[in-house]
Design a protein around this motif. Structure first.
Motif, short mmCIF file in Angstrom:
data_model
loop_
_atom_site.label_atom_id
_atom_site.label_comp_id
_atom_site.label_asym_id
_atom_site.label_seq_id
_atom_site.Cartn_x
_atom_site.Cartn_y
_atom_site.Cartn_z
N UNK A 195 0.85 -1.19 0.00
CA UNK A 195 0.00 0.00 0.00
C UNK A 195 0.89 1.24 0.00
N UNK A 196 0.64 2.12 -0.95
CA UNK A 196 1.42 3.34 -1.00
C UNK A 196 1.09 4.23 0.19
N UNK A 197 2.07 4.97 0.62
CA UNK A 197 1.84 5.87 1.75
C UNK A 197 3.17 6.27 2.36
N UNK A 198 3.14 7.20 3.28
CA UNK A 198 4.38 7.64 3.91
C UNK A 198 4.97 6.52 4.78
N UNK A 228 8.96 1.67 4.93
CA UNK A 228 8.18 2.00 3.76
C UNK A 228 7.16 0.93 3.44
N UNK A 229 6.39 1.11 2.33
CA UNK A 229 5.32 0.16 1.99
C UNK A 229 5.79 -1.29 1.88
N UNK A 230 6.93 -1.52 1.21
CA UNK A 230 7.42 -2.90 1.07
C UNK A 230 7.78 -3.50 2.42
N UNK A 231 8.40 -2.69 3.27
CA UNK A 231 8.81 -3.18 4.58
C UNK A 231 7.60 -3.44 5.47
N UNK A 232 6.57 -2.61 5.32
CA UNK A 232 5.34 -2.81 6.09
C UNK A 232 4.67 -4.13 5.68
N UNK A 233 4.65 -4.36 4.36
CA UNK A 233 4.09 -5.63 3.87
C UNK A 233 4.87 -6.82 4.41
N UNK A 234 6.20 -6.73 4.38
CA UNK A 234 7.03 -7.82 4.89
C UNK A 234 6.76 -8.06 6.37
N UNK A 235 6.58 -6.98 7.12
CA UNK A 235 6.32 -7.12 8.55
C UNK A 235 4.98 -7.82 8.79
N UNK A 236 3.98 -7.50 7.97
CA UNK A 236 2.68 -8.14 8.14
C UNK A 236 2.74 -9.62 7.75
N UNK A 237 3.49 -9.92 6.70
CA UNK A 237 3.68 -11.32 6.33
C UNK A 237 4.41 -12.07 7.43
#
Length: 232
Positions: A113-116, A157-166
């Motif tokens: 997800x895009x975002x700050x 960032x967005x990629x790192x947030x996704x990785x954290x949720x995974x």
């Protein structure tokens, strides 16, 4: 037989055969009165064994196996062959873990997800965990946050947030930190879940090919050993 006679079977040059001979990959060859090398079926089989071993073990390992065999150190040769199978088994296990993790996340992996970027505290609150856990995940190679140039604070960032949720989903599923790190590393390398599925299929094909090559190499080496037993 002459070097060219051995070479023709494999599409090699006579010089390549001489190079293999000089490298100790073939048993010692007799010389004619004029100094030419004279090879026998034993040398032809040694060459077959080396080339087959090279396909499964790689050049350096195949050389070591042939050197050990030709000097009569069969225990060393067997250990080298066994080590390759152990490594292949471990790689199969790694692929299976990644494939299982992908199946666990099918349809549930969060999109990017895009975002700050978020701070460590903001991401911790989003995931419902302690900031110290996220820092520990970074140490384990699970997360790779950036840094704010002015403050030096972590930025997710967005990629790192996704990785954290995974990672959170996998940890809730009982996966160890090393397994989570392995999965996310494969996911990043492949470029996403869809690409990872293709990557896993290709990985399986490579494992199957290497298994067959190891078997073929072992068969040729066994034939060579049988012939050596007859002449020693």
């Amino acid at each position: 037989m002459r070097p060219i006679d051995l070479a023709r079977e494999h599409g090699l040059s006579a010089q390549a055969i001489r190079n293999y001979d000089d490298a100790g990959l073939l048993p010692p060859a007799e010389r004619s009165a004029t100094g030419y090398r004279r090879y026998t079926p034993l040398h032809a089989q040694a060459l077959r064994a080396f080339l087959a071993l090279r396909a499964g073990h790689g050049y350096r390992q195949a050389v070591e196996i042939m050197h050990a065999t030709n000097r009569g150190d069969l225990e060393c040769a067997y250990r080298l062959v066994d080590a390759a199978h152990v490594a292949l088994l471990a790689e199969r296990g790694t692929r299976a873990e990644v494939a299982t993790a992908l199946g666990t996340l099918a349809g549930t992996a969060p999109p990017v997800v895009d975002g700050p970027p978020l701070t460590v505290g903001e991401l911790a609150r989003r995931l419902g965990m302690h900031a110290a856990t996220l820092r520990a995940w970074e140490t384990q190679g699970i997360l790779h946050p950036g840094r704010d140039r002015a403050t030096g604070y972590r930025e997710y960032g967005p990629d790192c947030i996704r990785d954290a949720e995974i990672a959170r989903q996998l940890r809730q599923g009982g996966y160890q930190l090393s397994q989570v790190a392995q999965f996310l590393d494969s996911l990043r390398t492949a470029g996403g879940a869809d690409a990872l599925a293709i990557f896993l299929a290709s990985w399986q094909e490579r494992l199957t090919t290497r298994s067959r090559n190891l078997l073929a190499g072992a068969a040729q080496l066994d034939t060579y050993l049988t012939m050596l037993d007859r002449v020693r």
